[in-house]
Design a protein around this motif. Structure first.
Motif, mmCIF file in Angstrom:
data_model
loop_
_atom_site.group_PDB
_atom_site.id
_atom_site.type_symbol
_atom_site.label_atom_id
_atom_site.label_comp_id
_atom_site.label_asym_id
_atom_site.label_seq_id
_atom_site.Cartn_x
_atom_site.Cartn_y
_atom_site.Cartn_z
ATOM 1 N N ALA A 167 -28.914 4.731 5.393
ATOM 2 C CA ALA A 167 -30.028 4.356 6.265
ATOM 3 C C ALA A 167 -29.724 3.115 7.094
ATOM 4 O O ALA A 167 -30.514 2.749 7.976
ATOM 5 C CB ALA A 167 -31.287 4.131 5.433
ATOM 6 N N GLY A 168 -28.600 2.469 6.823
ATOM 7 C CA GLY A 168 -28.244 1.259 7.555
ATOM 8 C C GLY A 168 -29.185 0.105 7.275
ATOM 9 O O GLY A 168 -29.413 -0.752 8.146
ATOM 10 N N LEU A 169 -29.713 0.050 6.057
ATOM 11 C CA LEU A 169 -30.662 -1.006 5.716
ATOM 12 C C LEU A 169 -29.946 -2.338 5.538
ATOM 13 O O LEU A 169 -28.849 -2.398 4.951
ATOM 14 C CB LEU A 169 -31.408 -0.648 4.420
ATOM 15 N N PRO A 170 -30.518 -3.421 6.004
ATOM 16 C CA PRO A 170 -29.879 -4.746 5.886
ATOM 17 C C PRO A 170 -30.026 -5.320 4.487
ATOM 18 O O PRO A 170 -30.978 -6.033 4.184
ATOM 19 C CB PRO A 170 -30.634 -5.584 6.933
ATOM 20 N N ARG A 171 -29.106 -4.988 3.642
ATOM 21 C CA ARG A 171 -29.088 -5.488 2.273
ATOM 22 C C ARG A 171 -27.907 -6.447 2.124
ATOM 23 O O ARG A 171 -26.890 -6.309 2.802
ATOM 24 C CB ARG A 171 -28.958 -4.347 1.260
ATOM 25 N N ALA A 172 -27.997 -7.381 1.199
ATOM 26 C CA ALA A 172 -26.913 -8.346 0.979
ATOM 27 C C ALA A 172 -26.801 -8.676 -0.494
ATOM 28 O O ALA A 172 -27.815 -8.776 -1.206
ATOM 29 C CB ALA A 172 -27.159 -9.624 1.780
ATOM 30 N N VAL A 173 -25.564 -8.818 -0.953
ATOM 31 C CA VAL A 173 -25.279 -9.329 -2.294
ATOM 32 C C VAL A 173 -24.637 -10.700 -2.125
ATOM 33 O O VAL A 173 -23.695 -10.852 -1.333
ATOM 34 C CB VAL A 173 -24.348 -8.379 -3.077
ATOM 35 N N LEU A 174 -25.156 -11.689 -2.822
ATOM 36 C CA LEU A 174 -24.679 -13.063 -2.697
ATOM 37 C C LEU A 174 -23.896 -13.480 -3.927
ATOM 38 O O LEU A 174 -24.165 -13.005 -5.043
ATOM 39 C CB LEU A 174 -25.858 -14.025 -2.516
ATOM 40 N N SER A 175 -22.935 -14.384 -3.752
ATOM 41 C CA SER A 175 -22.288 -15.016 -4.893
ATOM 42 C C SER A 175 -23.220 -16.087 -5.445
ATOM 43 O O SER A 175 -24.142 -16.557 -4.768
ATOM 44 C CB SER A 175 -20.961 -15.647 -4.483
ATOM 45 N N ALA A 176 -23.000 -16.474 -6.693
ATOM 46 C CA ALA A 176 -23.876 -17.448 -7.341
ATOM 47 C C ALA A 176 -23.912 -18.771 -6.578
ATOM 48 O O ALA A 176 -24.979 -19.381 -6.409
ATOM 49 C CB ALA A 176 -23.412 -17.671 -8.779
ATOM 50 N N THR A 177 -22.738 -19.217 -6.092
ATOM 51 C CA THR A 177 -22.677 -20.493 -5.375
ATOM 52 C C THR A 177 -23.525 -20.463 -4.110
ATOM 53 O O THR A 177 -24.287 -21.399 -3.827
ATOM 54 C CB THR A 177 -21.220 -20.840 -5.028
ATOM 55 N N ILE A 178 -23.416 -19.393 -3.330
ATOM 56 C CA ILE A 178 -24.185 -19.290 -2.089
ATOM 57 C C ILE A 178 -25.678 -19.179 -2.400
ATOM 58 O O ILE A 178 -26.513 -19.794 -1.716
ATOM 59 C CB ILE A 178 -23.712 -18.090 -1.259
ATOM 60 N N ALA A 179 -26.025 -18.421 -3.433
ATOM 61 C CA ALA A 179 -27.443 -18.291 -3.792
ATOM 62 C C ALA A 179 -28.032 -19.647 -4.161
ATOM 63 O O ALA A 179 -29.146 -19.990 -3.743
ATOM 64 C CB ALA A 179 -27.596 -17.310 -4.956
ATOM 65 N N ARG A 180 -27.277 -20.428 -4.916
ATOM 66 C CA ARG A 180 -27.782 -21.750 -5.315
ATOM 67 C C ARG A 180 -27.857 -22.703 -4.121
ATOM 68 O O ARG A 180 -28.777 -23.517 -4.016
ATOM 69 C CB ARG A 180 -26.894 -22.331 -6.414
ATOM 70 N N GLN A 181 -26.878 -22.610 -3.212
ATOM 71 C CA GLN A 181 -26.914 -23.477 -2.044
ATOM 72 C C GLN A 181 -28.124 -23.190 -1.163
ATOM 73 O O GLN A 181 -28.740 -24.102 -0.609
ATOM 74 C CB GLN A 181 -25.635 -23.312 -1.218
ATOM 75 N N LEU A 182 -28.479 -21.909 -1.053
ATOM 76 C CA LEU A 182 -29.564 -21.528 -0.157
ATOM 77 C C LEU A 182 -30.942 -21.601 -0.807
ATOM 78 O O LEU A 182 -31.913 -22.024 -0.187
ATOM 79 C CB LEU A 182 -29.325 -20.110 0.373
ATOM 80 N N PHE A 183 -31.003 -21.155 -2.095
ATOM 81 C CA PHE A 183 -32.311 -21.029 -2.746
ATOM 82 C C PHE A 183 -32.494 -21.961 -3.948
ATOM 83 O O PHE A 183 -33.610 -22.096 -4.450
ATOM 84 C CB PHE A 183 -32.521 -19.585 -3.217
ATOM 85 N N GLY A 184 -31.380 -22.539 -4.427
ATOM 86 C CA GLY A 184 -31.484 -23.393 -5.603
ATOM 87 C C GLY A 184 -31.499 -22.640 -6.907
ATOM 88 O O GLY A 184 -31.625 -23.238 -7.986
ATOM 89 N N THR A 185 -31.364 -21.309 -6.892
ATOM 90 C CA THR A 185 -31.376 -20.478 -8.086
ATOM 91 C C THR A 185 -30.644 -19.176 -7.784
ATOM 92 O O THR A 185 -30.405 -18.842 -6.611
ATOM 93 C CB THR A 185 -32.820 -20.169 -8.535
ATOM 94 N N THR A 186 -30.319 -18.429 -8.837
ATOM 95 C CA THR A 186 -29.692 -17.116 -8.654
ATOM 96 C C THR A 186 -30.702 -15.980 -8.766
ATOM 97 O O THR A 186 -30.363 -14.819 -8.560
ATOM 98 C CB THR A 186 -28.574 -16.898 -9.691
ATOM 99 N N ASP A 187 -31.928 -16.288 -9.103
ATOM 100 C CA ASP A 187 -32.982 -15.280 -9.236
ATOM 101 C C ASP A 187 -33.683 -15.106 -7.894
ATOM 102 O O ASP A 187 -34.811 -15.580 -7.687
ATOM 103 C CB ASP A 187 -33.968 -15.714 -10.327
ATOM 104 N N VAL A 188 -32.988 -14.445 -6.961
ATOM 105 C CA VAL A 188 -33.492 -14.389 -5.578
ATOM 106 C C VAL A 188 -33.565 -12.961 -5.043
ATOM 107 O O VAL A 188 -33.639 -12.758 -3.830
ATOM 108 C CB VAL A 188 -32.603 -15.250 -4.655
#
Length: 426
Positions: free
Chosen positions: A149-170
């Motif tokens: 379907a070409g849906l915009p999905r993304a998988v993040l590494s733990a480091t990037i998730a923490r840098q952006l959101f402060g947690t990995t539960d995102v």
């Protein structure tokens, strides 16, 4: 008896501390150099997370295109387009799974009105999560339905998730990649840049990004490469035959050009040493490694053997006295073996510790190269990359053999000599 041998070995090692420690450190350095060389080789070769299936994986990092009827030397060389990848590799039926993966590229990752980071991103498909074994901290990889379907999905590494959101539960949160909204499907543990085929910090479906539009040479070349997971390494020949059939079928549908692979798909070893159009000389690589290992083993071993031989010659009188008091030749040989086993064991432990310390301290020097120099990740080492019991046992056994021979031969000769000659060191 073993306890007595051990006490006697310690006594003789303490008797000449300078010679003992020179021998220990010399043997330790030989083992250390071998282990560092083996570790730098095996971190790219043996199965380790997330590339846990290297032994049954084939790679097609590059391809070549030429005008029909021209020679192979008159070609363009690059990665493949999405179209080529789909028709020539995703269509394979023999393998367990096939994934198309782009090279890592820089992307601006941000949270709306929040944190920002520069990350390494690759575009791939749902089969990527079957070929490689990632440790998900939350969520999961994007699915086939997402990709179709070409849906915009993304998988993040733990480091990037923490840098952006402060947690990995995102999971379910929105992340902007070059100012385009993507929904976070999952978060995985950080991947070392040494996992060259699986490494990235962000993974997205190529159907939701720009990979399909990046093509040239009649839509044959592009940013993708193929990774093929076989059920078993025994299927490699069958996969190569099916790959060739699909290549011929694909070329029949091309008007002016044709593609070829220059000996690919590659095994893990060939993949590591392939450079664009040049086919890797795998036997030559193995020969060079063998020569280096032989030099690193033989040079210190010969020097240490001479030192051990000199020490044993000074003990000829002792051996003669022990023989005069009833010691048999077998007992003398066993004692010499045990002494050198203790010496080599101590040196082996020191050498193993030094090899791990050197690998960590020289991490950038050993593993940084032009391929990963512009990437943002780290060449992190895992226990699975470092542990190489068979290499250590082989290096330890060789050093033990050299030490035992250099000490055992004089001891054996002394045990067969006339007692008077042995005591007088004749």
């Amino acid at each position: 008896m073993i306890r007595l041998y051990f006490l006697q070995a310690l006594y003789h090692l303490r008797e000449n501390p300078i010679i003992t420690w020179v021998s220990v450190l010399g043997t330790a350095m030989a083992i250390c150099m071998i282990m560092v060389l083996v570790i730098t080789f095996q971190v790219r070769l043996v199965d380790c997370e997330p590339e846990v299936n290297r032994s049954r994986t084939l790679y097609v990092p590059y391809m070549s295109v030429k005008l029909k009827g021209k020679s192979d030397n008159e070609s363009a060389n690059a990665s493949m387009s999405v179209r080529t990848g789909r028709e020539c590799f995703r269509a394979l039926t023999t393998p367990e799974a096939v994934t198309l993966v782009s090279s890592a590229g820089k992307v601006r990752a941000s949270v709306p009105a929040g944190s920002k980071a520069t990350a390494d991103m690759v575009q791939t498909d749902e089969a990527f999560w079957s070929v490689f074994s990632f440790r998900f901290l939350s969520g999961a990889g994007f699915t086939r339905a997402d990709c179709d379907a070409g849906l915009p999905r993304a998988v993040l590494s733990a480091t990037i998730a923490r840098q952006l959101f402060g947690t990995t539960d995102v999971v379910g949160h929105t992340v902007q990649l070059n100012y385009i909204d993507y929904t976070v499907a999952g978060v995985v543990a950080d991947v070392s840049m040494l996992a060259t085929a699986a490494y990235a910090q962000i993974w997205v479906p190529y159907t939701a990004a720009d990979a399909e539009s990046l093509s040239w040479q009649d839509d044959t070349m592009g940013p993708m490469h193929a990774v093929i997971l076989a059920h078993s390494s025994a299927d490699f020949d069958a996969i190569r035959k099916e790959t060739e059939l699909l290549r011929q079928k694909y070329n029949d549908g091309l008007r002016d050009v044709e593609i070829f692979y220059r000996g690919q798909p590659d095994t893990q070893l060939a993949y590591l040493y392939r450079r664009w159009y040049a086919e890797p000389d795998v036997p030559g690589v193995m020969l060079r490694y063998g020569i280096v290992i032989a030099i690193l083993l033989l040079v210190p071993a010969v020097n240490l053997s001479g030192m051990t031989l000199s020490r044993m010659r000074r003990r000829m009188a002792e051996i003669g006295v022990r023989k005069a008091f009833g010691a048999t030749g077998g007992e003398l040989i066993r004692q010499v073996f045990f002494e050198n086993f203790v010496l080599t064991l101590l040196a082996g432990v020191v050498g193993l510790a030094l090899s791990y310390a050197a690998t960590f301290l020289l991490n950038d020097f050993l593993f940084s190269n032009s391929t990963n120099a512009y990437l943002s990740g780290e060449t992190a080492l895992t226990p699975g990359m470092l542990l190489s019991p068979w290499a250590f046992i082989a290096a330890f056994a060789f050093c033990l053999l050299m030490n035992v021979l250099s000490a055992g031969i004089p001891a054996w000769r002394a045990s067969r000599m006339n007692i008077t000659d042995a005591i007088n060191q004749r």
